[in-house]
Design a protein around this motif. Structure first.
Motif, PDB file in Angstrom:
ATOM      1  N   MET B   1      -7.070   7.529  -5.224  1.00 48.54           N
ATOM      2  CA  MET B   1      -7.201   7.999  -3.993  1.00 48.54           C
ATOM      3  C   MET B   1      -5.940   8.500  -2.608  1.00 48.54           C
ATOM      4  SD  MET B   1     -11.349   7.885  -2.143  1.00 48.54           S
ATOM      5  CE  MET B   1     -12.021   6.837  -3.753  1.00 48.54           C
ATOM      6  N   GLN B   3      -4.068   8.333   0.379  1.00 49.15           N
ATOM      7  CA  GLN B   3      -4.733   8.237   1.954  1.00 49.15           C
ATOM      8  C   GLN B   3      -3.163   8.068   2.193  1.00 49.15           C
ATOM      9  OE1 GLN B   3      -4.719   3.828   1.611  1.00 49.15           O
ATOM     10  NE2 GLN B   3      -4.981   4.127   3.908  1.00 49.15           N
ATOM     11  N   THR B   4      -3.761   8.719   3.748  1.00 49.65           N
ATOM     12  CA  THR B   4      -2.357   9.281   4.759  1.00 49.65           C
ATOM     13  C   THR B   4      -3.208   8.679   5.923  1.00 49.65           C
ATOM     14  OG1 THR B   4      -4.091  11.455   5.357  1.00 49.65           O
ATOM     15  CG2 THR B   4      -2.139  11.729   3.983  1.00 49.65           C
ATOM     16  N   PRO B   6      -3.996   8.168   9.463  1.00 49.98           N
ATOM     17  CA  PRO B   6      -4.570   8.914  10.281  1.00 49.98           C
ATOM     18  C   PRO B   6      -3.747   8.607  11.779  1.00 49.98           C
ATOM     19  CG  PRO B   6      -5.794   6.942  10.512  1.00 49.98           C
ATOM     20  CD  PRO B   6      -5.394   7.009   9.756  1.00 49.98           C
ATOM     21  N   ALA B 148     -15.738  -1.713  14.441  1.00 51.58           N
ATOM     22  CA  ALA B 148     -15.904  -1.248  12.903  1.00 51.58           C
ATOM     23  C   ALA B 148     -14.128  -0.500  13.011  1.00 51.58           C
ATOM     24  CB  ALA B 148     -16.315   0.096  11.999  1.00 51.58           C
ATOM     25  N   GLU B 149     -13.568   0.797  13.502  1.00 49.66           N
ATOM     26  CA  GLU B 149     -12.586   1.047  13.431  1.00 49.66           C
ATOM     27  C   GLU B 149     -11.654  -0.560  13.402  1.00 49.66           C
ATOM     28  OE1 GLU B 149     -10.076   4.257  12.993  1.00 49.66           O
ATOM     29  OE2 GLU B 149     -11.649   3.904  11.754  1.00 49.66           O
ATOM     30  N   ARG B 151     -11.887  -3.347  13.479  1.00 45.09           N
ATOM     31  CA  ARG B 151     -11.660  -4.892  11.992  1.00 45.09           C
ATOM     32  C   ARG B 151     -10.591  -3.221  10.663  1.00 45.09           C
ATOM     33  NH1 ARG B 151     -14.138  -8.935  12.616  1.00 45.09           N
ATOM     34  NH2 ARG B 151     -15.604  -8.531  14.569  1.00 45.09           N
ATOM     35  N   HIS B 152     -11.281  -1.854  10.740  1.00 51.01           N
ATOM     36  CA  HIS B 152     -10.871  -1.505   9.324  1.00 51.01           C
ATOM     37  C   HIS B 152      -8.721  -1.488   9.381  1.00 51.01           C
ATOM     38  CE1 HIS B 152     -10.834   2.120   7.401  1.00 51.01           C
ATOM     39  NE2 HIS B 152     -10.409   1.745   6.350  1.00 51.01           N
ATOM     40  N   LEU B 155      -7.234  -5.149   8.834  1.00 46.07           N
ATOM     41  CA  LEU B 155      -7.614  -5.547   8.110  1.00 46.07           C
ATOM     42  C   LEU B 155      -6.453  -4.624   7.077  1.00 46.07           C
ATOM     43  CD1 LEU B 155      -9.704  -7.524   7.080  1.00 46.07           C
ATOM     44  CD2 LEU B 155     -10.129  -5.619   6.090  1.00 46.07           C
ATOM     45  N   LEU B 156      -6.260  -3.330   7.480  1.00 43.30           N
ATOM     46  CA  LEU B 156      -5.472  -2.431   6.585  1.00 43.30           C
ATOM     47  C   LEU B 156      -3.982  -2.872   6.634  1.00 43.30           C
ATOM     48  CD1 LEU B 156      -6.547   1.388   6.645  1.00 43.30           C
ATOM     49  CD2 LEU B 156      -6.255  -0.315   5.020  1.00 43.30           C
ATOM     50  N   ARG B 158      -3.198  -5.856   7.879  1.00 44.15           N
ATOM     51  CA  ARG B 158      -2.982  -7.027   6.977  1.00 44.15           C
ATOM     52  C   ARG B 158      -2.663  -6.911   5.949  1.00 44.15           C
ATOM     53  NH1 ARG B 158      -7.497 -10.974   8.267  1.00 44.15           N
ATOM     54  NH2 ARG B 158      -7.529 -10.400   9.596  1.00 44.15           N
ATOM     55  N   ALA B 159      -3.462  -5.965   5.095  1.00 44.66           N
ATOM     56  CA  ALA B 159      -3.392  -5.598   3.378  1.00 44.66           C
ATOM     57  C   ALA B 159      -2.283  -5.405   3.046  1.00 44.66           C
ATOM     58  CB  ALA B 159      -4.576  -5.325   3.215  1.00 44.66           C
ATOM     59  N   ARG B 160      -2.086  -4.479   3.686  1.00 43.98           N
ATOM     60  CA  ARG B 160      -0.062  -3.711   3.164  1.00 43.98           C
ATOM     61  C   ARG B 160       0.699  -4.568   3.860  1.00 43.98           C
ATOM     62  NH1 ARG B 160      -1.190   0.826   6.553  1.00 43.98           N
ATOM     63  NH2 ARG B 160      -2.620   1.966   5.472  1.00 43.98           N
ATOM     64  N   ARG B 162       0.741  -7.511   2.381  1.00 44.13           N
ATOM     65  CA  ARG B 162       0.379  -8.594   1.843  1.00 44.13           C
ATOM     66  C   ARG B 162       0.657  -7.712   0.382  1.00 44.13           C
ATOM     67  NH1 ARG B 162      -4.891 -10.951   0.702  1.00 44.13           N
ATOM     68  NH2 ARG B 162      -5.432 -10.162   2.958  1.00 44.13           N
ATOM     69  N   ARG B 166       3.929  -8.804  -2.802  1.00 42.37           N
ATOM     70  CA  ARG B 166       3.745  -8.616  -4.005  1.00 42.37           C
ATOM     71  C   ARG B 166       4.827  -8.180  -4.790  1.00 42.37           C
ATOM     72  NH1 ARG B 166      -1.864  -7.914  -4.953  1.00 42.37           N
ATOM     73  NH2 ARG B 166      -1.973  -9.529  -3.438  1.00 42.37           N
TER      74      ARG B 166
END
Lengths: 459, 166, 145
Positions: B1, B3-4, B6, B148-149, B151-152, B155-156, B158-160, B162, B166
Motif C-alpha cells: 500500500m 504510504q505518504t 501525513p 495511539a497516534e 505511539r504509532h 514506532l514508525l 523506529r521501524a523506518r 531499522r 538493512r
C-alpha cells in the motif's frame, strides 16, 4: 423495586468499565452482575404477574408531568429474554477468553439499554435507551478488530444510524401531532390525529424498526454483519438486539398506531412472505454456517410480520412466542456452531430442530401458533406458505448440520473446544427442549401479556 | 500500500499564546456557567464542553504530549466514569428511601441552604455529574486517539530506521 | 417559517445522503453527522409553540416549547457521541490498513481471507504494520482507567 434491575445494571456497567475485562475474574464479575439483574427482573416479573402494570414517575412528579417508567408483562418478557441471551453470550465469551478489555462492560451497557427500553413508558426515553444499546453494539461489532470486522462494523453503523435517525424523526412527528411523549397519553390522543400525518409517522417508525429486524427489503446489511462478527457478538445481535425491532413494533404498532397497523396488514403479509421465501432460498444456497443463519434470521422475521399483520390477542401472542423462541434458537445456534465437540453438535441439532419446528423442541409451538392463526383466519395460501417455509428451513438446517458433521469427522477436523464452552449452548438447548415439553407456563404468560395489550387493561 | 507521511502542521505562535492565556479563564468561565445555571441560562453540559475545548486546545497548540502533563486531561476518562456514577447515585439513592427515582432534595417549596444565588440542592450534584461526564468524554476520546497516534509515530520512526539499516 | 425549516432539513438530509454513498469513510461520517443534524432540526421544527427562551418567562410573553429543546439537546449529545465513536473506528481502520477507503478495506479483507504469505519486497512494510498493530494493541491495553 421497578428500578432495581436498572440500578444493578447501571452501576455494574460503570464498575466493569473501570476494570480490565480481559481478566477471567472481572469477566465472572460481569456475569454475576448480569445474573443478579436477571433475577431481579424475574422477581419484578412475578410481581407484575400478580399485581399488574408497575409505574413510577421520575422525580416524584405527578403522573402526566414527569417522565414515567412503566413496565407491563410484554415488557418484562422481552427484558428477561434479552438479559438471558446477553448472559449466555457473555458467559460463552468469558469461558472462551475475552479478547478486549471493554467487552464485558459493553455487554452490560447493552443490557442497560435493552432493559431500559422495555421499562420506559416515554417515547423519547425509548429512543435514548435504544441508542444506548445501539452504541454499545456499534463498538461490539468491531470486536475482533480485523479487516472483516471493520467492514462489517461500517455497514452496521451506517445502516443502523439511518434507522435510528428515522426513528427519532418519527418520535418528533408523534410529539408534534399528539402533543405528548407519554405512550399511554399518545395512545389516547392518536385517534384524534388526522389520517395523513399519522400514516406518515407510522410508516417512518415501521421502516426504522424493520431495519433493526432485517425484514426483507431492509435486510441487505444483515448477512455481512452476522458473518463478519465474532459468534458471541452475532448471538447478541440476532438474539438480543433484534428484539428491539419486535418489541418496538409491538409497542408502537399495536399500542400507538393500531389503526395504521390494520390498514397496512396486507403490506405486512406481503413483506413477511417475501422475507420467508427470500431468506429460505438464500439460506439453502449458502455454505458457511454463519451465513445460513443470517439468511435464516431474515426468513424468521417474516413469520413474525405475518403474525403481527393478523393482530388480535391470538396474533400478538404468536408474535411474542415466536420472537422469544426465535431469539433462543439463534443464540443456541450461533454459540453452537462456533464450538466443536459432541455437546455443541447436540446443541446445534436441537437448535436446528427448533428452527424447523420439529415437535419435542420449543420451536414447534411457535410454528404451531402460526399455523393455528393462519387456519383460524381461513387463509389457505398462508398456511401453505408457512408449511413450505418450514420445509425449506428444515432443508437448510439439515444441510448445515450435515456439513458440520462432515467437517468434524473429516481429515482436518477443528480441535474440540472446552467442555464448559460447549455447555453454554447445550444448556440453552436443554431449555428449548424443556419449553417444548412443558410449554403451558410460557404460553400462559404470553397470552396474558398479549391480552393486556389488546384490551388495554392490566391483567 | 502506498504510504505518504501525513503533513506535519506547526501551530502558529498566536495559537500557542492564546491556548495558554485562555486556559485558566476558560475554566473559570466553565465553572461560572455550571454554577449560574441555577439563576440564569447555563448548565453542566455547556460548561463541560467549554472546559474540554480549552484543554483540547492545549493539545492542538503544544502537541499531544502536552496533554499528558495536564492532570485534568490525564484523568479525563476516570472523571467521565466518576461523573456517571455520581449521576446514577443521585438518581438511585432516593429509591432506597422509598421515593421514586431521581427525586431531588430538598423538595420543592422547602427551604434550601444557599450561598449567594447558588443553592445547595441535589440537582447541583447532578449537574456537576453531567459536567464531569461531558468533559471526561470529550477529552478522554481525544486523549485515546492522541496516545495511539503518538505511539504509532514513535514506532514508525523506529521501524523506518531499522528498515533503512538493512 | 415552516417552509424555511423544511427546506433546511431537506437540503441537509440530501447532502448527508449523498455523502453517505461515497466510499471514503471520512465523507461517510460527514454524511452521518449531517443526517443526524437534519433530524435535530426536525425536532426543533416540531415544537408546538414558539416564543421567548424557555427559561424564566416574563408575564404575558409566549414561551417556546421547552420539551423539544430538551429532546434536541439529548439528540445532539447522542449524535455527537456516535460521530466521535465512528471517527475512532475510522482511525483504527486507518492505523491498521493505512487507508480510509471502503474499497481498499474490502481488498484487504480478501487478502486476509486468502491467508497468503507476504511477498518479499513488502516484508519491511508488513513488518512495520505488524509492529504498529502490536504496539497499538498494547497501548489500548495500557490506557489508564
Amino acid at each position: 423495586m421497578i428500578a432495581l434491575p436498572l440500578g444493578i445494571l447501571m452501576f455494574g456497567s460503570i464498575l466493569l468499565a473501570l476494570l480490565d475485562g480481559t481478566r477471567k475474574r472481572n469477566g465472572w464479575i460481569a456475569v454475576a452482575i448480569l445474573g443478579c439483574a436477571l433475577i431481579a427482573t424475574m422477581r419484578l416479573g412475578w410481581h407484575i404477574y400478580d399485581h399488574g402494570v408497575q409505574e413510577m414517575a421520575v422525580g416524584g412528579w405527578d403522573q402526566g408531568i414527569g417522565i414515567v417508567l412503566r413496565i407491563d408483562l410484554v415488557g418484562i418478557v422481552f427484558a428477561v429474554l434479552c438479559q438471558l441471551v446477553l448472559l449466555s453470550a457473555l458467559t460463552y465469551e468469558v469461558i472462551a477468553d475475552v479478547g478486549a478489555r471493554v467487552f464485558p462492560a459493553l455487554v452490560l451497557f447493552m443490557a442497560v439499554g435493552l432493559t431500559g427500553l422495555t421499562f420506559t413508558g416515554d417515547a423519547f426515553n425509548f429512543y435514548v435507551f435504544f441508542e444506548i444499546s445501539m452504541i454499545s453494539s456499534y463498538i461490539l461489532v468491531n470486536y475482533g478488530e480485523s479487516a472483516r470486522q471493520f467492514r462489517a462494523a461500517f455497514v452496521f453503523i451506517t445502516v443502523n444510524l439511518l434507522g435510528s435517525v428515522l426513528f427519532l424523526i418519527g418520535i418528533a412527528g408523534i410529539y408534534h401531532t399528539t402533543g405528548f411523549l407519554d405512550m399511554v397519553r399518545i395512545r389516547e390522543q392518536m385517534p384524534l390525529v388526522q389520517e395523513n400525518p399519522a400514516i406518515l409517522t407510522a410508516t417512518i417508525i415501521f421502516v426504522a424498526f424493520s431495519v433493526k429486524l432485517g425484514l426483507f427489503p431492509f435486510h441487505f446489511w444483515l448477512p455481512t454483519v452476522y458473518t463478519g462478527t465474532r459468534p458471541a457478538v452475532a448471538a447478541i445481535l440476532s438474539g438480543a438486539l433484534a428484539n428491539i425491532g419486535t418489541y418496538g413494533l409491538i409497542r408502537f404498532g399495536v399500542d400507538i398506531f393500531p389503526r395504521e397497523l390494520e390498514a397496512a396488514s396486507a403490506v405486512l403479509i406481503i413483506l413477511g412472505c417475501a422475507s420467508i421465501v427470500y431468506g429460505g432460498v438464500q439460506a439453502v444456497s449458502r455454505h458457511a454456517p454463519a451465513e445460513v443463519l443470517a439468511y435464516s434470521a431474515i426468513g424468521q422475521v417474516g413469520y413474525i410480520m405475518i403474525a403481527l399483520a393478523f393482530g388480535g390477542t391470538v396474533g400478538l401472542a404468536a408474535v411474542i412466542l415466536y420472537s422469544v423462541l426465535n431469539s433462543l434458537n439463534k443464540t443456541v445456534l450461533f454459540l453452537g456452531i462456533s464450538a466443536h465437540g459432541w455437546l455443541a453438535t447436540a446443541a446445534v441439532a436441537i437448535g436446528a430442530f427448533s428452527v424447523a419446528g420439529v415437535p419435542p423442541v420449543g420451536g414447534f409451538f411457535a410454528k404451531y401458533a402460526l399455523f393455528d392463526l393462519a387456519i383460524s383466519e381461513r387463509e389457505p395460501v398462508l398456511v401453505m406458505l408457512i408449511f413450505v417455509g418450514s420445509v425449506i428451513s428444515f432443508v437448510y438446517m439439515f444441510q448445515m448440520y450435515r456439513r458440520r458433521i462432515a467437517i468434524d469427522t473429516g481429515p482436518d477436523a477443528p480441535p474440540v473446544s472446552k467442555q464448559s464452552l460447549q455447555a453454554v449452548s447445550f444448556t440453552l438447548a436443554i431449555g428449548l427442549i424443556v419449553i417444548g415439553l412443558f410449554p403451558e407456563p410460557l404460553i400462559h404468560v404470553i397470552q396474558m401479556a398479549a391480552a393486556s395489550l389488546t384490551q388495554g387493561v392490566a391483567p | 500500500m502506498p504510504q505518504t507521511p501525513p503533513p506535519t502542521i506547526v501551530p502558529h505562535g498566536m495559537i500557542k499564546t492564546g491556548a495558554r492565556v485562555f486556559l485558566v479563564p476558560g475554566w473559570v468561565l466553565a465553572i461560572a456557567i455550571l454554577l449560574k445555571g441555577y439563576a440564569d441560562i447555563g448548565d453542566g453540559f455547556a460548561a463541560g464542553v467549554i472546559a474540554a475545548v480549552i484543554v483540547i486546545l492545549q493539545g492542538i497548540a503544544f502537541g499531544a504530549e502536552e496533554l499528558e502533563h495536564i492532570r485534568v486531561a490525564r484523568f479525563a476518562p476516570v472523571m467521565c466514569f466518576i461523573g456517571l456514577a455520581l449521576a446514577y447515585a443521585v438518581a438511585f439513592v432516593p429509591t432506597f428511601f422509598g421515593y421514586s427515582i431521581l427525586t431531588h432534595f430538598p423538595r420543592m417549596n422547602e427551604h434550601a441552604a444557599h450561598f449567594g444565588p447558588l443553592e445547595f440542592i441535589t440537582p447541583v450534584l447532578f449537574d456537576i455529574a453531567v459536567f464531569l461526564v461531558v468533559y471526561g468524554f470529550c477529552v478522554g476520546a481525544v486523549m485515546t486517539v492522541a496516545r495511539a497516534e503518538l505511539r504509532h509515530k514513535r514506532l514508525l520512526q523506529r521501524a523506518r530506521k531499522r528498515g533503512g539499516n538493512r | 417559517m415552516t417552509l424555511v425549516f423544511s427546506l433546511a432539513i431537506a437540503s441537509l438530509f440530501a447532502a448527508g445522503a449523498y455523502l453517505m454513498l461515497k466510499r471514503d469513510l471520512i465523507r461517510l461520517i460527514a454524511g452521518m453527522i449531517m443526517i443526524g443534524n437534519a433530524a435535530n432540526l426536525f425536532i426543533m421544527a416540531s415544537a408546538l409553540r414558539r416564543g421567548t427562551a424557555a427559561i424564566l418567562p416574563h408575564d404575558g410573553d409566549d414561551m417556546a416549547d421547552p420539551l423539544t429543546q430538551a429532546m434536541v439537546l439529548t439528540a445532539i449529545v447522542i449524535s455527537f457521541a456516535t460521530a466521535a465513536l465512528a471517527l475512532v473506528v475510522v482511525y483504527r481502520v486507518y492505523t491498521s490498513h493505512l487507508s480510509v477507503d471502503l474499497g481498499e478495506l474490502s481488498l484487504a479483507e480478501e487478502e486476509q481471507s486468502e491467508l497468503d504469505e507476504p511477498r518479499s519486497e513488502d516484508i519491511v512494510e508488513t513488518e512495520i504494520e505488524e509492529e504498529v498493530e502490536a504496539m497499538i494493541d498494547e497501548a489500548l491495553a495500557e490506557v489508564p482507567t
